[in-house]
Design an enzyme around this catalytic site. Structure first.
Site, PDB file in Angstrom:
ATOM      1  N   ASN A   1      35.092  -1.544  18.082  1.00  0.00           N
ATOM      2  CA  ASN A   1      34.611  -1.437  16.700  1.00  0.00           C
ATOM      3  C   ASN A   1      34.820  -0.040  16.110  1.00  0.00           C
ATOM      4  O   ASN A   1      34.801   0.133  14.886  1.00  0.00           O
ATOM      5  CB  ASN A   1      33.123  -1.816  16.591  1.00  0.00           C
ATOM      6  CG  ASN A   1      32.859  -3.301  16.711  1.00  0.00           C
ATOM      7  OD1 ASN A   1      31.775  -3.724  17.109  1.00  0.00           O
ATOM      8  ND2 ASN A   1      33.846  -4.121  16.356  1.00  0.00           N
TER       9      ASN A   1
ATOM     10  N   ASP B   1      28.446 -12.605  15.866  1.00  0.00           N
ATOM     11  CA  ASP B   1      29.724 -12.551  15.151  1.00  0.00           C
ATOM     12  C   ASP B   1      29.639 -13.321  13.834  1.00  0.00           C
ATOM     13  O   ASP B   1      28.881 -14.288  13.719  1.00  0.00           O
ATOM     14  CB  ASP B   1      30.826 -13.151  16.050  1.00  0.00           C
ATOM     15  CG  ASP B   1      32.219 -12.779  15.564  1.00  0.00           C
ATOM     16  OD1 ASP B   1      32.333 -11.898  14.690  1.00  0.00           O
ATOM     17  OD2 ASP B   1      33.194 -13.372  16.059  1.00  0.00           O
TER      18      ASP B   1
HETATM   19  C1  FPP Z   1      30.237  -8.935  14.078  1.00  0.00           C
HETATM   20  O1  FPP Z   1      30.514  -9.463  12.821  1.00  0.00           O
HETATM   21  C2  FPP Z   1      29.086  -8.047  14.043  1.00  0.00           C
HETATM   22  C3  FPP Z   1      29.105  -6.717  14.339  1.00  0.00           C
HETATM   23  C4  FPP Z   1      30.313  -5.993  14.751  1.00  0.00           C
HETATM   24  C5  FPP Z   1      27.921  -5.881  14.255  1.00  0.00           C
HETATM   25  C6  FPP Z   1      26.597  -6.520  14.542  1.00  0.00           C
HETATM   26  C7  FPP Z   1      25.576  -5.696  13.888  1.00  0.00           C
HETATM   27  C8  FPP Z   1      24.449  -6.150  13.312  1.00  0.00           C
HETATM   28  C9  FPP Z   1      23.999  -7.534  13.369  1.00  0.00           C
HETATM   29  C10 FPP Z   1      23.570  -5.222  12.569  1.00  0.00           C
HETATM   30  C11 FPP Z   1      23.020  -4.073  13.316  1.00  0.00           C
HETATM   31  C12 FPP Z   1      22.452  -4.429  14.633  1.00  0.00           C
HETATM   32  C13 FPP Z   1      21.335  -3.932  15.154  1.00  0.00           C
HETATM   33  C14 FPP Z   1      20.974  -4.290  16.546  1.00  0.00           C
HETATM   34  C15 FPP Z   1      20.441  -3.056  14.419  1.00  0.00           C
HETATM   35  P1  FPP Z   1      31.937  -9.134  12.185  1.00  0.00           P
HETATM   36  O2  FPP Z   1      31.769  -7.946  11.319  1.00  0.00           O
HETATM   37  O3  FPP Z   1      32.954  -8.994  13.257  1.00  0.00           O
HETATM   38  O4  FPP Z   1      32.180 -10.438  11.321  1.00  0.00           O
HETATM   39  P2  FPP Z   1      33.586 -11.158  11.029  1.00  0.00           P
HETATM   40  O5  FPP Z   1      34.126 -11.599  12.354  1.00  0.00           O
HETATM   41  O6  FPP Z   1      33.182 -12.295  10.156  1.00  0.00           O
HETATM   42  O7  FPP Z   1      34.450 -10.162  10.345  1.00  0.00           O
END
Ligand code: FPP
Length: 273
Positions: A92, A44
């Site tokens: 998501n 996250d």
């Molecule tokens: C949460 O951060 C992260 C995600 C919803 C996606 C995670 C994906 C990756 C790390 C890249 C792709 C993964 C792979 C395995 C290839 P957020 O967007 O919710 O951050 P925030 O809470 O700061 O808005």
């Protein structure tokens, strides 16, 4: 006066010890005989990491892939048999279309680029979640990467994609009811291990350590059944900043805890002696 001339040797000794302690490799503090069998991570903070740099959220996701690579490498090097990453939740799908498209593109790119590295490092790829809901091209690449790495046995890297626990539990209930109706199953035979076998995680053990980055202290519909006895570790580090040392810190913290599974401390001490 010469440098250090008026330093009290007792205080200096403590200071020196502190410095040595700090520079001691974190990895060396890990007890390799008591590693968590399965580490699960809620990655996250990508969006906030990008915002702090005045860049689009997708910049955070792209940098998050580096952390995925580092963490997988560190876990495999240590000898952790199972690592599970929450890459895309059922919820998501409600994000803006451009962000979903960017995440899917990144996923496709990463799967295609990293399969060779997974094979080189003897890592098996696995996926849990509602995989049928993924775009066709991603589903196909994912299945191919899973097939191409299926003989590897050093570590199983599971990606949770279009995953949520409540979805998984609901699907399991539907299948169990159908099996009872078709009289394949006698309801009196339904116990906890029977139920577990209906989950998408049926081929992997329950996590012993669950890490969430970015300072949020929530489980967000992730492996609710499976983390019944997991140790929870929350860190303020944003996912794109998460590096090997951050994983080591989490494992050191895990190893400092007494896991009692509902028993009392004295019983655990006898069992471990
Ligand atoms: C949460 O951060 C992260 C995600 C919803 C996606 C995670 C994906 C990756 C790390 C890249 C792709 C993964 C792979 C395995 C290839 P957020 O967007 O919710 O951050 P925030 O809470 O700061 O808005």
């Amino acid at each position: 006066m010469e440098p250090g001339e008026n330093i009290d040797p007792e205080i200096f000794g403590t200071f020196e010890a502190q410095l040595m302690e700090k520079s001691m490799n974190l990895k060396d503090k890990i007890d390799l005989l008591h590693l968590p069998n399965h580490v699960a991570i809620i990655m996250d903070g990508n969006g906030r990491w990008a915002k702090m740099r005045k860049r689009p959220r997708t910049f955070g996701h792209r940098n998050g892939v580096k952390s995925v690579r580092e963490t997988s490498e560190a876990a495999a090097e240590l000898g952790i048999p199972y690592l599970t990453l929450y890459a895309f939740s059922t919820e998501n799908w409600s994000r803006p279309k451009y962000e979903i498209d960017a995440l899917m593109h990144l996923l496709l790119q990463t799967i295609n680029q990293e399969t060779a590295t997974l094979n080189k490092n003897n890592i098996k790829l696995n996926a849990i979640g509602n995989l049928d809901s993924l775009p066709q091209n991603i589903f196909k690449s994912l299945m191919k990467a899973i097939e191409d790495t299926s003989d590897n046995d050093r570590m199983t890297l599971t990606l949770a994609l279009s995953y949520s626990s409540r979805w998984e539990i609901t699907e399991a209930v539907k299948k169990i009811v159908a099996d009872v109706k078709q009289q394949n199953v006698d309801p009196s035979h339904i116990d906890q291990s029977f139920v577990s076998n209906y989950f998408t995680t049926s081929n992997i053990p329950d996590p012993e350590l669950l890490i969430r980055t970015s300072g949020e202290q929530r489980i967000s519909n992730f492996l609710l059944w499976q983390i019944a006895y997991a140790e929870l570790y929350f860190t303020d580090v944003l996912w794109p900043d998460f590096r090997k040392n951050n994983l080591y810190e989490a494992i050191i913290d895990f190893q400092s805890r007494e896991r009692r599974f509902g028993k009392i401390s004295e019983q655990i001490k006898v069992e471990n002696s």
